[in-house]
Design an enzyme around this catalytic site. Structure first.
Site, PDB file in Angstrom:
ATOM      1  N   ASP A  44       0.855  -1.191   0.000  1.00 39.54           N
ATOM      2  CA  ASP A  44       0.000   0.000   0.000  1.00 39.54           C
ATOM      3  C   ASP A  44       0.891   1.242   0.000  1.00 39.54           C
ATOM      4  OD1 ASP A  44      -3.095   0.661   1.674  1.00 39.54           O
ATOM      5  OD2 ASP A  44      -1.728   2.108   0.781  1.00 39.54           O
ATOM      6  N   ASP A 141      -3.214   2.445  -5.693  1.00 39.22           N
ATOM      7  CA  ASP A 141      -2.109   2.460  -4.731  1.00 39.22           C
ATOM      8  C   ASP A 141      -2.037   1.183  -3.894  1.00 39.22           C
ATOM      9  OD1 ASP A 141      -4.418   2.853  -3.316  1.00 39.22           O
ATOM     10  OD2 ASP A 141      -3.591   4.376  -1.989  1.00 39.22           O
ATOM     11  N   GLU A 142      -2.624   0.102  -4.378  1.00 35.40           N
ATOM     12  CA  GLU A 142      -2.647  -1.120  -3.583  1.00 35.40           C
ATOM     13  C   GLU A 142      -2.549  -2.355  -4.446  1.00 35.40           C
ATOM     14  OE1 GLU A 142      -5.755  -1.755  -0.588  1.00 35.40           O
ATOM     15  OE2 GLU A 142      -6.336   0.298  -1.092  1.00 35.40           O
TER      16      GLU A 142
END
Length: 376
Positions: A44, A141-142
């Site tokens: 993350d 973002d993960e």
DNA sequence: TCTGGGGTCCTAGGACCC
DNA sequence: TCTGGGGTCCTAGGACCC
């Protein structure tokens, strides 16, 4: 106990889970080779949007940066991401921009530049795919990494160093024996760290916490569970799936109980996500008072959606319109097209028809147009 | 704290057909 | 004429996530 940031960038994975309820059970081993354990890493990126902005505007490094909407702190938008410096002032995701500006007037306010974030995300995902892991992207973002090995902390350190070296971006990593535990571990890893949660420490970590800490349980569900006298994660874990199902739905009930038990997937899906729909919506700084203006805006939104549909290169089966009246009453209507199409004129005509079904007589705060694709 | 934009999936009721 | 049960499609709304 860090509560996970409730707002971050797109692409949900939660709602894909209930359908796979059968796969939520711990894989009948997770151990393929003796002595080698199946791990899930949840990678993350830290303050992703703000970090991308600070990376391309080095003069912003170390300064409070707030990204959201059109970048105008006076507009009716909310914060998408605040840099850690801005968070010091109480600014966080989901907060109205106006309030953020009041709390941190010296912050730099920037408009959301989605193409830039998509590109940065791709850079990072390419780095992750360079490792001998199965990568499942779950948002800008993960990502989840599936890995069989002995020292997941060592892998996490390598991943973090490589992402930093190749992209200049910082990430935190949650390690777990399934997706849920990895994801929940990340809250303890931020920023930039590593944390491990497995069956061994699940209840010690979350057993007495309220059900709302679980990824997938929001305030509404937390309240409904409380009405069943289920307040904590441990109580949820001990509940009868069918009893909870009677109150919360035949799929969701058992799914929530499985969350309480810390269950999640152990097999990642590397095939690219196929979007089910594309939509565009706008909240107006000044409510629309006349219906001619509404229809004009529907045309604008329809054209934007058509552009997205064209880029996707797939036919649309259904067109929907969303209207939010002042002060905040939201209504949606939709229509199945006589035949799937990607013709902008047909999509526009459909959007205008659906828009015509709405009451015309109240100020409009938001309009949206959505296209649902035919199943791939 | 007057509450974005872009998504996914579930639920439940009604229509319709056999 | 009246009744049934099951299956599928359509639609609106709800909940949650990033």
């Amino acid at each position: 106990m860090p509560r996970p940031d409730p707002h971050r960038e797109p692409r949900s994975e939660l709602r894909r889970e209930p359908r796979r309820a059968h796969a939520l059970r711990e894989a009948p081993g997770g151990r393929h080779d003796p002595g080698v354990t199946r791990w899930v890493l949840h990678v993350d990126l830290d303050q992703f949007l703000a970090a991308v902005e600070q990376r391309r505007h080095p003069e912003l490094a170390g300064r409070p940066v707030v990204v959201g909407g059109n970048g105008d702190p006076a507009s009716r938008t909310v914060v998408a991401t605040a840099s850690y410096e801005a968070r010091e002032f109480g600014v966080h995701s989901g907060m109205p921009m106006r309030l953020a500006a009041r709390r941190c007037p010296q912050a730099v306010f920037l408009p959301a530049d989605n193409p830039a974030y998509e590109a940065a995300s791709e850079e990072v995902m390419a780095v992750l795919r360079g490792f001998a892991v199965v990568v499942e992207v779950i948002g800008w973002d993960e990502a989840f990494l599936q890995w069989d090995g002995d020292d997941p902390e060592a892998l996490a350190a390598e991943v973090r160093a490589e992402v930093r070296a190749r992209t200049g971006l910082s990430c935190a990593t949650g390690i777990g024996d399934n997706t849920l535990r990895a994801k929940m571990a990340t809250a303890f890893a931020k920023p930039g760290g590593v944390h491990r949660i497995t069956a061994g420490n699940w209840f010690a970590t979350f057993g007495t916490e309220p059900t709302g800490v679980l990824h997938g349980i929001g305030t509404k569900t937390e309240r409904k569970l409380a009405e069943l006298c289920i307040h904590t994660v441990a109580q949820l874990a001990e509940s009868s799936p069918t009893a909870v199902g009677e109150r919360l739905g035949p799929r969701m009930g058992p799914y929530y109980v499985s969350l309480g038990r810390g269950m999640g997937r152990t097999e990642m899906e590397a095939t690219p996500w196929v979007p089910r729909s594309r939509s565009r919506e706008t909240t107006f700084d000044v409510n629309l008072e006349n219906w001619t203006a509404v229809l004009a805006e529907i045309r604008v939104l329809s054209a934007r959606v058509s552009g997205d549909v064209e880029a996707e290169g797939r036919d649309v089966a259904r067109v929907g319109v969303k209207v939010r009246y002042a002060p905040f009453l939201t209504r949606t209507r939709s229509l199945t097209l006589p035949a799937p199409t990607r013709d902008p004129a047909v999509l526009e005509a459909a959007a205008l028809e659906v828009a015509g079904w709405f009451p015309h007589d109240r100020p409009v705060r938001l309009l949206g147009v959505r296209a649902e694709f035919t199943p791939a």
